[in-house]
Structure formats: C-alpha cells, structure tokens
Design a protein around this motif. Structure first.
Motif, short mmCIF file in Angstrom:
data_model
loop_
_atom_site.label_atom_id
_atom_site.label_comp_id
_atom_site.label_asym_id
_atom_site.label_seq_id
_atom_site.Cartn_x
_atom_site.Cartn_y
_atom_site.Cartn_z
N ARG A 182 0.85 -1.18 0.00
CA ARG A 182 0.00 0.00 0.00
C ARG A 182 0.89 1.24 0.00
N LEU A 183 0.38 2.32 -0.58
CA LEU A 183 1.07 3.60 -0.55
C LEU A 183 0.39 4.51 0.47
N VAL A 184 1.18 5.10 1.35
CA VAL A 184 0.67 6.07 2.30
C VAL A 184 1.18 7.46 1.92
N ASP A 185 0.63 8.48 2.58
CA ASP A 185 1.04 9.87 2.39
C ASP A 185 0.79 10.33 0.96
N TRP A 186 -0.48 10.64 0.68
CA TRP A 186 -0.90 11.11 -0.64
C TRP A 186 -0.99 12.62 -0.70
N ALA A 187 -0.25 13.31 0.16
CA ALA A 187 -0.31 14.77 0.20
C ALA A 187 0.08 15.40 -1.14
N TRP A 188 0.96 14.72 -1.89
CA TRP A 188 1.44 15.28 -3.15
C TRP A 188 0.80 14.61 -4.36
N ALA A 189 -0.41 14.07 -4.16
CA ALA A 189 -1.14 13.48 -5.29
C ALA A 189 -1.22 14.49 -6.43
N THR A 190 -0.98 14.00 -7.62
CA THR A 190 -0.78 14.86 -8.79
C THR A 190 -1.44 14.22 -10.01
N ARG A 191 -1.80 15.06 -10.95
CA ARG A 191 -2.32 14.59 -12.24
C ARG A 191 -1.24 14.77 -13.29
N GLY A 192 -0.94 13.72 -14.06
CA GLY A 192 0.12 13.87 -15.05
C GLY A 192 0.25 12.64 -15.93
N ALA A 193 1.38 12.53 -16.61
CA ALA A 193 1.66 11.42 -17.50
C ALA A 193 1.76 10.12 -16.71
N ALA A 194 1.22 9.04 -17.27
CA ALA A 194 1.09 7.78 -16.54
C ALA A 194 2.42 7.20 -16.09
N TRP A 195 3.51 7.49 -16.79
CA TRP A 195 4.79 6.84 -16.53
C TRP A 195 5.61 7.53 -15.44
N LEU A 196 5.16 8.66 -14.96
CA LEU A 196 6.01 9.45 -14.06
C LEU A 196 6.29 8.75 -12.72
N ASP A 197 5.31 8.03 -12.15
CA ASP A 197 5.60 7.37 -10.87
C ASP A 197 6.68 6.31 -11.02
N ALA A 198 6.70 5.61 -12.16
CA ALA A 198 7.80 4.67 -12.38
C ALA A 198 9.13 5.42 -12.43
N GLY A 199 9.12 6.62 -13.00
CA GLY A 199 10.33 7.45 -13.03
C GLY A 199 10.75 7.91 -11.64
N TYR A 200 9.79 8.32 -10.83
CA TYR A 200 10.12 8.68 -9.45
C TYR A 200 10.69 7.49 -8.70
N TRP A 201 10.16 6.30 -8.97
CA TRP A 201 10.67 5.09 -8.32
C TRP A 201 12.12 4.83 -8.71
N VAL A 202 12.45 5.08 -9.96
CA VAL A 202 13.82 4.88 -10.42
C VAL A 202 14.81 5.64 -9.53
N ILE A 203 14.49 6.88 -9.21
CA ILE A 203 15.42 7.70 -8.41
C ILE A 203 15.61 7.08 -7.03
N TRP A 204 14.52 6.64 -6.40
CA TRP A 204 14.64 6.04 -5.07
C TRP A 204 15.35 4.69 -5.14
N LEU A 205 15.18 3.95 -6.22
CA LEU A 205 15.89 2.68 -6.36
C LEU A 205 17.40 2.91 -6.48
N ILE A 206 17.79 3.91 -7.28
CA ILE A 206 19.22 4.23 -7.40
C ILE A 206 19.76 4.66 -6.04
N ALA A 207 18.99 5.46 -5.32
CA ALA A 207 19.41 5.91 -3.98
C ALA A 207 19.53 4.74 -3.00
N SER A 208 18.89 3.62 -3.33
CA SER A 208 18.92 2.44 -2.46
C SER A 208 19.95 1.41 -2.90
N GLY A 209 20.77 1.75 -3.89
CA GLY A 209 21.87 0.87 -4.28
C GLY A 209 21.81 0.28 -5.66
N HIS A 210 20.73 0.52 -6.41
CA HIS A 210 20.64 0.01 -7.77
C HIS A 210 21.49 0.85 -8.72
#
Length: 273
Positions: A182-210
């Motif tokens: 589940r995802l918590v903290d929807w304070a920054w819920a946004t309307r936009g291109a469908a692929w952007l959350d996968a892009g945001y995930w990429v940054i956090w994955l790299i920050a986690s060692g990928h």
C-alpha cells in the motif's frame, strides 16, 4: 524542510476530544518517526480499533496537504489505507486512517519487496484519476525543466503519487498475493503522464543501491513506463536532478544528498550512457 513533530498530549483538549468521538478512549499512543510533513503522527488503539493519525495546525503553510489527502482517499481502494475520519477543530486538522500492518518496503537490490511495489504501481496505473482539485505534474516541475518545451512530456490525465520514498510503501507479507503493498502519504497526489511514478521510483531505487540500468529494469515492470518517449525520460531525469540539487543545497542532510546523487547519476546515465 521537515516539520517539527509534537505529541498527541500537546493537542488542545477540544481536539483530543474530537478524536475520541471517533475512537473512544485511547488505550495506547505510539509516536511514529517516519515522514517529514506532519506535526502529529501517531498510532493509537482503543477498545474499538487501531488508527494512524496525522495532523497539522490549520494555519500551517502546508495545511492544504491534509485536505488533499482527505479528498483523494475515497478513490484509492486497494492502493492506500482507508480514511475513517477527518476532523478540523480547535485550530487543528486531523486525519484518522486505518492502521496498516507490515513493514516499510526494502528497495535494495534483490529485495523480495520489489515485485510487490511493482504490482502496487501497476494497480495505481489502472486506477482512474478522480475529478478533484489536484496539482499538475508539468506545473510542479516547471521551475526545474531544462527547457520549457520539455513540460509537455509530463502532462497527462493520470493519478500519480509522486513521493516513492520507501517509507511510503508498506508491505504486508500476510496479505493476499498481488495486493500486499500500500502507498501512504498522498499529500502530493498529482495529475500527469502515466509513466512518471515509475520514473520517481527509479530515483529512489538508485538511492537504495541500484545501478540506473537495474532501476530502469524495475520501472519496465510498470506498463506505463513503455509509453514514455526517450526524450521525455531525459527531460524528467534532468528536472529531478535540478530539483534535488536545490533541495540538498537548502537542506544538506544525508537523505537529501543521497537523492541528489541518485538523480544526477540517472541524468548522467540518460545523457551520457
């Protein structure tokens, strides 16, 4: 910048009473340390249930985030905890969410949580965007885009979370298969291109060692990722590198510097590699 956290016992008596109108007398109150945006963040129990409560003063500059979470919550079936109640009284805005079990997702390479988060983002991609007031992705990234023409890559009609911090993804290994995160903290819920959350995930994955390549392989598990133009991904990586450089300069803590390094590594990968 992080918001100063206070205990539930420092609420005005009228605000505490408003909470207990929904919960009954509280038996336990456990402060939570995760998150940066709430003045109140506690897990409470009573004889009738368990809730996660988050709150801000109504005159706080980010009080709007409480109202945004309350507005979007009814549309997040299977994606987020249920919002059971919302009270605004005695100068406080307070949200009472279903308390979830589970742990914060582990984003490190090889983690068994990665497929669960990918499944969660696929479910998000299938969720209709509600017709409520919401920020637009191209507006949020306008200051950071390398070129004004890049902004059209970010625009779209889809529901986005945009804060893929691993602390915002909870994984319950005892839940039904395919529905464990589940995802918590929807304070920054946004309307936009469908692929952007996968892009945001990429940054956090790299920050986690990928590596950037490994992170993008996980992004490719999200169907919407394949709708992104290569130029759009470069533009998004550039905008986030600028954003995190600004954040880490203003608030140079370990986690902001880690995200700045990760976003710059992804931008370099996309422009050089």
């Amino acid at each position: 910048m992080a918001t100063t956290r206070i205990g539930l016992d420092r609420l005005p008596p009228a605000a505490r009473a408003a909470i207990e109108e929904h919960t009954g007398p509280l038996l336990t109150v456990e402060e939570t340390t995760e998150g940066f945006n709430s003045e109140i963040a506690v897990r409470v129990t009573s004889t009738t249930g368990t809730w996660h409560i988050k709150g801000l003063r109504t005159d706080h500059p980010r009080a709007w985030t409480q109202r945004r979470e309350a507005a979007v919550a009814p549309f997040l079936t299977s994606l987020a905890p249920t919002l059971d109640w919302h009270v605004e009284t005695a100068g406080w805005d307070l949200l009472g969410f279903e308390a979830l079990n589970g742990h914060h997702a582990d984003y490190t390479p090889g983690s068994p949580d990665l497929p669960e988060v990918a499944a969660l983002l696929r479910r998000l991609g299938e969720t209709p965007c509600p017709g409520i007031e919401m920020r637009e992705a191209e507006q949020r990234l306008e200051r950071y885009a390398a070129h004004p023409d890049d902004l059209h890559f970010f625009a779209g009609p889809h529901l986005l979370h945009t804060d893929l911090n691993n602390a915002n993804a909870l994984v319950d290994v005892h839940a039904a298969q395919g529905d464990r995160a589940r995802l918590v903290d929807w304070a920054w819920a946004t309307r936009g291109a469908a692929w952007l959350d996968a892009g945001y995930w990429v940054i956090w994955l790299i920050a986690s060692g990928h590596t950037p390549t490994s992170a993008e392989e996980w992004a490719a598990e999200i169907p919407a990722w394949h709708t992104a133009a290569a130029e759009g991904i470069i533009a998004f990586a550039a905008a986030n590198a600028h954003l995190w450089a600004e954040i880490s300069t203003a608030d140079p803590g370990p986690w902001t510097l880690r995200l700045a390094t990760a976003s710059e590594a992804w931008h370099a990968h996309r422009t050089i590699g």
